[in-house]
Design a protein around this motif. Structure first.
Motif, PDB file in Angstrom:
ATOM      1  N   UNK A  41       0.705  -1.217  -0.002  1.00 37.42           N
ATOM      2  CA  UNK A  41      -0.105   0.181   0.065  1.00 37.42           C
ATOM      3  C   UNK A  41       1.059   1.398   0.127  1.00 37.42           C
ATOM      4  N   UNK A  42       0.457   2.080  -0.782  1.00 39.54           N
ATOM      5  CA  UNK A  42       0.875   3.628  -0.494  1.00 39.54           C
ATOM      6  C   UNK A  42       0.971   4.092   0.859  1.00 39.54           C
ATOM      7  N   UNK A  43       0.282   3.500   1.840  1.00 40.46           N
ATOM      8  CA  UNK A  43       0.534   3.760   3.319  1.00 40.46           C
ATOM      9  C   UNK A  43       1.592   3.550   3.912  1.00 40.46           C
ATOM     10  N   UNK A  44       2.927   2.967   2.982  1.00 37.91           N
ATOM     11  CA  UNK A  44       4.042   2.799   3.320  1.00 37.91           C
ATOM     12  C   UNK A  44       4.844   4.120   3.710  1.00 37.91           C
ATOM     13  N   UNK A  45       4.184   5.268   3.108  1.00 32.71           N
ATOM     14  CA  UNK A  45       4.759   6.483   3.499  1.00 32.71           C
ATOM     15  C   UNK A  45       4.653   6.955   4.930  1.00 32.71           C
ATOM     16  N   UNK A  46       3.806   6.524   5.300  1.00 30.33           N
ATOM     17  CA  UNK A  46       3.375   6.616   6.809  1.00 30.33           C
ATOM     18  C   UNK A  46       4.125   5.446   7.547  1.00 30.33           C
TER      19      UNK A  46
END
Length: 261
Positions: A41-46
């Motif tokens: 997921x692009x939640x990897x940024x967080x």
């Protein structure tokens, strides 16, 4: 599980399990579990890089993490997120992002929102790539939404989400993530679609569930949204192990003769 098996799972009322992970070592663990799908997921940024939203995620960063997960779980179905604006600039830019994610090891891509994405989704699908939709709380639109809030509580918004769900199905999506929507709305969407729904904060009447690995393992004591069940107190367990290591080094107990050449 393969993409082609998702609809059959819905028809047979077999619940679908998806876990979000971002790196090689955690993918190796999931590779040995009964989980059906992995979402990078692009939640990897967080989760992995400490940002406060998913907006800073780039295609380059997504590809790096997809590659790591694909190496750790080569036999799992892997879905790669299309990051912020990567599918809203132009069709050329959209297909370049899709190409890079697929060549990095994704078996499908996921993108947020229904309205305005129809033609792009159709083109991606017609190009031989499976697409999973995502509606409700769409984190890439967090500033426009005014924060992490349940979506679809009001009748007008609920009807819009139902319309979006049908648009995504008609455009060719093979599944749909429903995030932070009331259970009754998620149930209605699930009943009216032929493609499976995968919920996060959408109750128990969807066709499957997705959670972030670090969340279900309890790695962040401060993160406790209503939808999350922690299956392990991972933060304290890892902290205890690391503190034990530190104490044994300082006391001289480690390394012992057993751990020396």
């Amino acid at each position: 599980m393969k993409i082609t098996e998702l609809k059959n799972a819905k028809l047979r009322n077999n619940k679908i399990t998806m876990v979000t992970c971002y790196d090689f070592w955690s993918a190796k663990i999931i590779a040995n579990t009964q989980v059906d799908m992995i979402l990078v997921g692009d939640s990897l940024a967080m989760v992995m890089h400490g940002y406060t939203t998913t907006v800073p995620t780039t295609v380059e960063l997504m590809c790096l993490h997809v590659q790591a997960v694909a190496k750790g779980a080569p036999h799992k179905l892997i879905v790669g997120d299309m990051p912020f604006l990567s599918y809203r600039k132009s069709l050329d830019q959209t297909m370049l992002a899709v190409e890079r994610l697929m060549q990095s090891g994704s078996h499908a891509v996921k993108l947020e929102g229904g309205l305005g994405n129809e033609e792009a989704i159709k083109h991606i699908v017609q190009s031989g790539v499976s697409v999973i939709g995502h509606i409700g709380l769409t984190p890439q639109s967090i500033h426009q939404l005014g924060g992490h809030k349940v979506q679809g509580s009001e009748d007008a918004k609920a009807n819009t989400l139902l319309t979006e769900a049908k648009i995504l199905e008609d455009a060719g999506c093979c599944a749909l993530v429903l995030e932070c929507v009331p259970e009754n709305l998620a149930d209605r969407i699930t009943q009216e679609l032929s493609i499976p729904t995968i919920g996060i904060g959408a109750g128990n009447k969807v066709d499957g569930q997705v959670l972030v690995l670090q969340d279900l393992l309890g790695m962040d004591p401060e993160f406790q949204p209503k939808f999350l069940r922690k299956y392990l107190n991972g933060f304290d367990l890892l902290k205890e192990a690391i503190d034990q290591y530190s104490a044994e080094v300082k006391s001289g107990a480690f390394p012992s003769a057993q751990h020396s050449y």
